[in-house]
Scaffold this motif. Structure first.
Motif, mmCIF file in Angstrom:
data_model
loop_
_atom_site.group_PDB
_atom_site.id
_atom_site.type_symbol
_atom_site.label_atom_id
_atom_site.label_comp_id
_atom_site.label_asym_id
_atom_site.label_seq_id
_atom_site.Cartn_x
_atom_site.Cartn_y
_atom_site.Cartn_z
ATOM 1 N N VAL A 58 4.071 4.873 -8.158
ATOM 2 C CA VAL A 58 5.643 4.283 -8.662
ATOM 3 C C VAL A 58 7.097 5.390 -8.759
ATOM 4 O O VAL A 58 6.469 6.074 -9.632
ATOM 5 C CB VAL A 58 5.745 3.190 -9.416
ATOM 6 C CG1 VAL A 58 6.874 2.765 -9.438
ATOM 7 C CG2 VAL A 58 4.245 2.197 -8.865
ATOM 8 N N SER A 115 9.945 -0.062 -0.883
ATOM 9 C CA SER A 115 11.276 0.375 -2.253
ATOM 10 C C SER A 115 11.692 -0.460 -2.329
ATOM 11 O O SER A 115 11.457 -2.314 -1.855
ATOM 12 C CB SER A 115 12.638 0.851 -0.905
ATOM 13 O OG SER A 115 13.683 0.921 -2.230
ATOM 14 N N VAL A 122 7.615 -7.713 -7.503
ATOM 15 C CA VAL A 122 6.415 -7.312 -6.464
ATOM 16 C C VAL A 122 5.846 -7.587 -5.487
ATOM 17 O O VAL A 122 4.737 -7.999 -6.560
ATOM 18 C CB VAL A 122 6.542 -5.514 -6.225
ATOM 19 C CG1 VAL A 122 5.661 -4.841 -5.287
ATOM 20 C CG2 VAL A 122 7.405 -4.994 -7.000
ATOM 21 N N TRP A 173 2.122 -7.217 -4.689
ATOM 22 C CA TRP A 173 2.047 -5.767 -5.189
ATOM 23 C C TRP A 173 -0.154 -6.206 -4.367
ATOM 24 O O TRP A 173 0.221 -4.884 -4.068
ATOM 25 C CB TRP A 173 0.717 -5.694 -6.807
ATOM 26 C CG TRP A 173 1.755 -5.763 -7.821
ATOM 27 C CD1 TRP A 173 2.814 -6.278 -8.964
ATOM 28 C CD2 TRP A 173 2.609 -4.827 -7.312
ATOM 29 N NE1 TRP A 173 4.048 -5.756 -8.636
ATOM 30 C CE2 TRP A 173 3.272 -4.463 -8.686
ATOM 31 C CE3 TRP A 173 3.160 -2.901 -7.141
ATOM 32 C CZ2 TRP A 173 4.913 -3.485 -8.910
ATOM 33 C CZ3 TRP A 173 4.048 -2.020 -6.943
ATOM 34 C CH2 TRP A 173 4.248 -2.454 -8.015
ATOM 35 N N ILE A 207 0.132 -4.430 -0.703
ATOM 36 C CA ILE A 207 0.074 -2.657 -0.389
ATOM 37 C C ILE A 207 -1.774 -3.665 -0.775
ATOM 38 O O ILE A 207 -2.314 -3.439 -1.992
ATOM 39 C CB ILE A 207 0.130 -2.448 -1.905
ATOM 40 C CG1 ILE A 207 1.814 -2.130 -2.206
ATOM 41 C CG2 ILE A 207 -0.462 -1.371 -2.188
ATOM 42 C CD1 ILE A 207 2.263 -1.594 -3.512
ATOM 43 N N VAL A 233 5.621 3.244 -4.223
ATOM 44 C CA VAL A 233 6.890 2.155 -4.000
ATOM 45 C C VAL A 233 8.286 2.913 -5.074
ATOM 46 O O VAL A 233 7.908 3.778 -6.340
ATOM 47 C CB VAL A 233 5.839 0.908 -5.066
ATOM 48 C CG1 VAL A 233 7.154 0.767 -5.370
ATOM 49 C CG2 VAL A 233 5.015 0.179 -4.138
ATOM 50 N N ALA A 275 11.220 2.541 -6.613
ATOM 51 C CA ALA A 275 11.627 1.581 -7.669
ATOM 52 C C ALA A 275 13.409 1.789 -7.924
ATOM 53 O O ALA A 275 13.293 3.117 -8.998
ATOM 54 C CB ALA A 275 10.913 1.013 -8.643
#
Length: 180
Positions: free
Chosen positions: A94, A129, A135, A137, A140, A147, A149
């Motif tokens: 991240v 993005s 998000v 998650w 993913i 990611v 952020a």
């Protein structure tokens, strides 16, 4: 979105993850938000969060590993992204992008034109993005993942410094990895 919004989102989604945070304000913010044995704060190691995260992920492939990086740290060592992508490790990288080097006085960072495309080119299996902590998650489903952020530059004073010595950080993180 503030840093802590993303911390809250990531830690809720990956409660058993080993979390590696880059140097400076990101480690201080994470420490003040939720200090835990599973956090490894890289005090003074700009650009090294991703390579350290790869090492942890390869040593313990069953455990999720989250790397909390900054845009300045990411730019400092884009080669670390290549190492992450080449491993296929179960790692979520991240990058908290506030557009400035917050830890050294707020100088503007060199803009990373398309970090999502770069992550995919470096071999990450999934990249996106976000500009909110909401998000998905679960979407993913391939690792390593990236990611990008977008966060706001700091508008409040930074919290206290990490109080653990490097030896204490190593010992408690090792304990976390061996127990959970």
């Amino acid at each position: 979105m503030q840093y802590e919004d993303m911390f809250r989102s990531v830690l809720r989604a990956f409660p058993t993850a080993a979390v590696i945070s880059t140097c400076g304000h990101i480690s201080r913010d994470l420490f003040n938000f939720q200090d835990r044995e599973g956090n490894f704060y890289l005090v003074g190691s700009m650009g090294m969060a991703a390579p350290v995260g790869v090492g942890v992920a390869l040593a313990d492939p069953g455990r999720p590993v989250v790397v909390l990086d900054g845009d300045g740290s990411l730019a400092m060592n884009t080669g670390g992204m290549l190492s992450v992508g080449a491993t296929g490790a179960r790692l979520l990288h991240v990058a908290l992008d506030n557009g400035v080097h917050g830890s050294t006085g707020g100088q503007r960072t060199v803009p990373f034109e398309d970090p999502v495309a770069a992550a995919l080119a470096f071999g990450y299996r999934r990249a996106l993005s976000v500009d909110t902590p909401d998000v998905d998650w679960a979407s993913i489903d391939a690792f390593p993942a990236f990611v990008h952020a977008k966060v706001r530059p700091r508008d409040v004073p930074v919290g206290r410094r990490v109080v653990h010595t490097p030896d204490e950080l190593r010992e408690r993180f090792t304990r976390f990895l061996s127990v959970t």
